[in-house]
Scaffold this motif. Structure first.
Motif, mmCIF file in Angstrom:
data_model
loop_
_atom_site.group_PDB
_atom_site.id
_atom_site.type_symbol
_atom_site.label_atom_id
_atom_site.label_comp_id
_atom_site.label_asym_id
_atom_site.label_seq_id
_atom_site.Cartn_x
_atom_site.Cartn_y
_atom_site.Cartn_z
ATOM 1 N N TRP A 150 0.828 -1.159 -0.036
ATOM 2 C CA TRP A 150 -0.011 0.079 -0.223
ATOM 3 C C TRP A 150 0.960 1.145 -0.091
ATOM 4 N N VAL A 151 0.330 2.332 -0.650
ATOM 5 C CA VAL A 151 0.890 3.543 -0.525
ATOM 6 C C VAL A 151 -0.141 4.632 0.046
ATOM 7 N N VAL A 152 0.342 5.374 0.889
ATOM 8 C CA VAL A 152 -0.757 6.449 1.560
ATOM 9 C C VAL A 152 0.203 7.802 1.217
ATOM 10 N N LEU A 153 -0.750 8.631 0.509
ATOM 11 C CA LEU A 153 -0.248 10.045 0.339
ATOM 12 C C LEU A 153 -0.769 10.854 1.316
ATOM 13 N N ALA A 154 0.185 11.681 2.115
ATOM 14 C CA ALA A 154 -0.028 12.406 3.263
ATOM 15 C C ALA A 154 0.598 13.767 2.995
ATOM 16 N N THR A 155 0.630 14.372 1.805
ATOM 17 C CA THR A 155 1.823 15.144 1.211
ATOM 18 C C THR A 155 1.155 16.620 1.489
ATOM 19 N N GLY A 156 0.249 16.941 2.317
ATOM 20 C CA GLY A 156 -0.357 18.201 2.600
ATOM 21 C C GLY A 156 -0.895 18.972 1.559
ATOM 22 N N ALA A 157 -0.845 20.423 1.336
ATOM 23 C CA ALA A 157 -1.733 21.243 0.543
ATOM 24 C C ALA A 157 -1.122 21.472 -0.701
ATOM 25 N N VAL A 158 0.296 21.235 -0.854
ATOM 26 C CA VAL A 158 0.744 21.352 -2.295
ATOM 27 C C VAL A 158 0.453 20.182 -3.225
ATOM 28 N N ALA A 275 1.189 29.698 3.600
ATOM 29 C CA ALA A 275 1.095 28.478 3.182
ATOM 30 C C ALA A 275 -0.252 28.209 2.300
ATOM 31 N N PRO A 276 -0.569 27.412 1.652
ATOM 32 C CA PRO A 276 -2.063 27.250 0.958
ATOM 33 C C PRO A 276 -2.736 26.234 1.954
ATOM 34 N N GLU A 296 -4.161 16.511 4.673
ATOM 35 C CA GLU A 296 -4.631 18.098 3.968
ATOM 36 C C GLU A 296 -4.591 17.583 2.614
ATOM 37 N N ALA A 297 -3.781 16.609 2.124
ATOM 38 C CA ALA A 297 -3.723 16.272 0.562
ATOM 39 C C ALA A 297 -5.222 16.058 0.327
ATOM 40 N N ALA A 298 -5.860 15.341 1.194
ATOM 41 C CA ALA A 298 -7.483 14.962 0.711
ATOM 42 C C ALA A 298 -8.473 16.173 1.369
#
Length: 406
Positions: A150-158, A275-276, A296-298
């Motif tokens: 599994w890969v989880v993207l938790a990369t924030g607002a950018v 920051a966005p 925040e990516a979501a």
């Protein structure tokens, strides 16, 4: 840096509150977890640093609340301050801890649970037969492939990582914020609440001053509806955050005093950082085979208040829960995670409705005036803060009628 040699069960991209919370839950559940971030351990993040009750609840589940509160500045109220100077103090379980400290603490806790960390930059997912099976990472000048179930993207607002993964539905942010730290021991005791200020001078946003540990204060402004959405791309509205910040300092006397007597933390104009924000659980796909998007990516930040730390942690743990419950069933794990976010979505929509206060500051005056006279309304406002009341009802037609006839 020596990269971990064992292939992980779950690869988490992003070491903020969402990624670290997800990693800690997964590692405590017995999975091999690797968490990567392009920044070193203890990275900074532009944020108001306020920990409201949902963050306290998430930290308690993670077993970190006591440690966080030992380092944080405890606060008893959110002070809502309107354009005419009216004020109402809304009680709640609150604290302030700079994100550099909080994020380092949470990543350390994830590692203590067994997660591995390395500094690397996400480039793109690895796909086989329509499913994500890992990621390409940049370590210095070296491009490597890391396989994972599994890969989880938790990369924030950018949106760069979201775009690379084919998950981005809105490239522009929902909002923008600007904050700085001021050291002013002489203001300790004068500013004791999380002060949130609405005024025509900061329209269509709000200003804040939050007391932080060791005689420091977090001061900033935010606009949670900063971009017009045009077919998912959007364009920035006529919003100048620095001008709004200067207007806030000029208009709000405690902000002016803080800036006059305090010492800016940082060099030159660099003491203020922008920051966005990605809000309302919109702007990105939540899942695809082999991949979950969280934090925040979501879009886990609340519109209206711009608060997102607690919901970032909560969504990160929901992603972990889905993987732990359905590790070997991709469809079931994705369905479980999407169902959990769908359950949260109405609450985000209500905060979006409440966002009209930022565009029409006189609404804040009305609410504050009535709350000063109505213990029941103050209790409802406290319920919004503690997530036991509906924020949208405070600024609905029904809510306004209750202001006068309850």
């Amino acid at each position: 840096m020596t990269a971990p040699s064992t292939a992980p069960d779950v690869l988490i991209i992003g070491a903020g509150p969402a990624g670290s919370a997800c990693a800690r839950v997964l590692a405590r559940g017995g999975l091999r977890v690797r968490i990567v971030d392009q920044h070193p351990h203890g990275r900074d993040k532009t944020c108001g640093d306020g920990l409201i009750p949902d963050a306290h609840k998430a930290l308690a589940r993670l077993g970190l609340l006591d440690e966080v509160m030992r380092l944080a500045e405890p606060v008893a109220h959110v002070a809502c301050i309107g354009p005419r100077g009216g004020r109402v103090d809304v009680p709640g379980s609150l604290a302030v801890l700079p994100r550099k400290v909080l994020d380092a603490l949470m990543l350390t806790a994830a590692q203590a649970a067994g997660a591995q960390f390395e500094q690397a930059r996400f480039e793109a997912p690895i796909e086989e037969d329509g499913r994500v099976v890992g990621a390409r990472l940049k370590r210095g000048d070296e491009l490597v492939e890391v396989r994972a179930d599994w890969v989880v993207l938790a990369t924030g607002a950018v949106p760069k990582a979201l775009t690379a993964a084919g998950m981005c539905e809105r490239h522009t942010p929902s909002g923008v914020a600007l904050r700085g730290y001021v050291k002013a021991p002489q203001m300790v005791g004068k500013i004791k609440a999380l002060e949130v200020v609405w005024d025509k001078a900061v329209r269509p946003g709000y200003g804040w001053i939050f007391p932080a540990p060791d005689g420091h204060f977090n001061i900033g402004v935010g606009v949670t509806d900063s971009h017009k959405d045009l077919n998912g791309k959007g364009r920035k509205k006529d919003v100048n955050l620095r001008a709004i910040f200067d207007a806030f300092v000029e208009k709000y006397a405690p902000a002016a005093e803080l800036m006059r007597v305090g010492e800016k933390v940082g060099e030159g104009d660099q003491w203020l950082k922008g920051a966005p924000l990605r809000c309302t659980l919109t702007g990105a796909k939540w899942t695809r085979p082999g991949l979950l998007v969280t934090g925040e990516a979501a879009g886990s930040t609340y519109s209206f208040t711009g608060e997102g730390i607690g919901k970032a942690m909560e969504t990160g743990m929901l992603a972990a829960d889905a993987i732990l419950a359905h590790r070997d069933d991709d469809a079931a794990a994705r369905a479980a995670y999407e169902a959990s976010l769908t359950t949260l979505k109405p609450k985000f929509d209500l905060y979006e409705r409440a966002n009209r206060v930022n565009a029409h500051p006189w609404l804040a005056d009305l609410l504050i005036w009535r709350a000063q006279k109505s213990p029941r309304l103050l209790k409802r406002m406290s319920g919004v803060l503690n997530e036991t009341s509906n924020p949208g009802n405070l600024v609905s037609i029904k809510g306004f009628s209750r202001l006068f006839f309850e």
